[in-house]
Design an enzyme around this catalytic site. Structure first.
Site, PDB file in Angstrom:
ATOM      1  CG  HIS A  41     -54.674 -19.987   1.077  1.00  0.00           C
ATOM      2  ND1 HIS A  41     -54.078 -20.167   0.002  1.00  0.00           N
ATOM      3  CD2 HIS A  41     -54.223 -20.893   2.034  1.00  0.00           C
ATOM      4  CE1 HIS A  41     -53.300 -21.138   0.168  1.00  0.00           C
ATOM      5  NE2 HIS A  41     -53.363 -21.507   1.443  1.00  0.00           N
ATOM      6  CG  HIS A 126     -47.777 -18.338   6.490  1.00  0.00           C
ATOM      7  ND1 HIS A 126     -48.132 -19.474   7.311  1.00  0.00           N
ATOM      8  CD2 HIS A 126     -47.857 -18.857   5.198  1.00  0.00           C
ATOM      9  CE1 HIS A 126     -47.985 -20.478   6.751  1.00  0.00           C
ATOM     10  NE2 HIS A 126     -47.723 -20.104   5.334  1.00  0.00           N
TER      11      HIS A 126
HETATM   12  P1  ATP Z   1     -47.495 -27.341  -4.222  1.00  0.00           P
HETATM   13  O1  ATP Z   1     -47.573 -28.110  -3.043  1.00  0.00           O
HETATM   14  O2  ATP Z   1     -48.024 -28.135  -5.357  1.00  0.00           O
HETATM   15  O3  ATP Z   1     -46.485 -26.407  -4.352  1.00  0.00           O
HETATM   16  P2  ATP Z   1     -49.372 -25.768  -2.453  1.00  0.00           P
HETATM   17  O4  ATP Z   1     -48.343 -25.890  -1.389  1.00  0.00           O
HETATM   18  O5  ATP Z   1     -49.698 -24.358  -2.845  1.00  0.00           O
HETATM   19  O6  ATP Z   1     -48.656 -26.318  -3.794  1.00  0.00           O
HETATM   20  P3  ATP Z   1     -50.833 -27.748  -1.189  1.00  0.00           P
HETATM   21  O7  ATP Z   1     -49.466 -28.432  -0.811  1.00  0.00           O
HETATM   22  O8  ATP Z   1     -51.954 -28.561  -1.592  1.00  0.00           O
HETATM   23  O9  ATP Z   1     -50.595 -26.731  -2.188  1.00  0.00           O
HETATM   24  O10 ATP Z   1     -51.024 -26.986   0.280  1.00  0.00           O
HETATM   25  C1  ATP Z   1     -52.164 -26.386   0.415  1.00  0.00           C
HETATM   26  C2  ATP Z   1     -52.024 -25.197   1.696  1.00  0.00           C
HETATM   27  O11 ATP Z   1     -51.727 -26.088   2.655  1.00  0.00           O
HETATM   28  C3  ATP Z   1     -50.791 -24.232   1.302  1.00  0.00           C
HETATM   29  O12 ATP Z   1     -51.110 -23.271   1.986  1.00  0.00           O
HETATM   30  C4  ATP Z   1     -49.643 -25.042   1.989  1.00  0.00           C
HETATM   31  O13 ATP Z   1     -48.783 -24.110   2.331  1.00  0.00           O
HETATM   32  C5  ATP Z   1     -50.283 -25.624   3.119  1.00  0.00           C
HETATM   33  N1  ATP Z   1     -49.616 -26.890   3.470  1.00  0.00           N
HETATM   34  C6  ATP Z   1     -49.171 -28.032   2.743  1.00  0.00           C
HETATM   35  N2  ATP Z   1     -48.408 -28.758   3.354  1.00  0.00           N
HETATM   36  C7  ATP Z   1     -48.432 -28.518   4.546  1.00  0.00           C
HETATM   37  C8  ATP Z   1     -47.869 -29.118   6.057  1.00  0.00           C
HETATM   38  N3  ATP Z   1     -47.345 -30.342   5.797  1.00  0.00           N
HETATM   39  N4  ATP Z   1     -48.270 -28.473   6.861  1.00  0.00           N
HETATM   40  C9  ATP Z   1     -48.819 -27.258   7.097  1.00  0.00           C
HETATM   41  N5  ATP Z   1     -49.349 -26.589   6.102  1.00  0.00           N
HETATM   42  C10 ATP Z   1     -49.450 -27.095   4.815  1.00  0.00           C
END
Ligand code: ATP
Ligand code: MG
Length: 190
Positions: A41, A126
């Site tokens: 996504h 991205h």
């Molecule tokens: P994990 O954190 O378990 O490795 P993940 O990063 O895929 O998994 P989430 O942390 O729930 O899952 O993030 C969901 C989406 O939001 C992902 O695309 C992630 O890159 C983005 N994301 C997460 N934290 C942030 C942040 N602090 N700022 C911007 N985007 C974020």
């Protein structure tokens, strides 16, 4: 109860397949943890953990957004050093994309979410394709992917022992070029 939420461009099956296919070589070369196909996504706005009682207001805020659809090409593979992420990204994109991100944060403003919204100016579109990656010797995306954006989704993120699992909760339609004079918004389940 709290839910972990983000808004995202959510590819349809055909697009998801394309993103998956063009990223395989890089994913293998980077020796990282691949993002599973169903999770691919483009994040628009990450809300973090929010009280589930706010969901109706978050949905309503998104449904109020009236922005045009747009298109771009994912035509670069990139390596982000600090998060150790391999990504594919557009070399350039229409102003409508950051404008949508800004509109989202603006619509969410009154909810005073505690999550820290990144400044819209710092938004870097991205698709993460691998984490815990090393930088591949060659950062090449052989075939660009054309993304026609007609809607965006509110997505919940559930952390399982196996990793994050995403569930689109609602889809919000963007205005279409030929119908922008009319209110063509709609909302439905993903
Ligand atoms: P994990 O954190 O378990 O490795 P993940 O990063 O895929 O998994 P989430 O942390 O729930 O899952 O993030 C969901 C989406 O939001 C992902 O695309 C992630 O890159 C983005 N994301 C997460 N934290 C942030 C942040 N602090 N700022 C911007 N985007 C974020
Ligand atoms: Mg994360």
């Amino acid at each position: 109860m709290s839910v972990r939420l983000f808004f995202a461009l959510w590819p349809n099956d055909a697009l998801r397949e394309q993103i998956w296919r063009v990223s395989r070589r890089g994913v293998t070369a980077c020796e990282g943890r691949p993002v599973i196909r169903e999770n691919l996504h483009m994040t628009l706005a990450f809300l973090g953990s929010v009280n589930a009682e706010l969901l109706p207001r978050i949905r309503a805020a998104a449904a109020d957004i009236q922005m045009p659809g747009f298109e771009f090409r994912l035509d670069e593979m990139g390596y982000w050093v600090r998060p150790r992420a391999l990504v594919i990204q557009p070399a350039s994109f229409p102003a409508a994309l950051p404008a949508l991100v800004q509109a989202l944060w603006q619509a969410l403003g009154p909810l005073q979410l505690t999550g820290k919204p990144g400044a819209a100016g710092a938004y870097r579109p991205h698709v993460t394709i691998a984490r815990k990656a090393v930088c591949p010797a060659e950062l090449v995306l052989e075939t660009p992917v054309h993304w026609v954006v007609r809607d965006f989704c509110l997505v919940s993120s559930v952390t399982d022992p196996a990793g994050a699992r995403y569930e689109p909760l609602a889809r919000y339609h963007l205005l279409q070029a030929d119908t922008q004079a009319n209110d063509s918004r709609g909302i439905g389940a993903c």
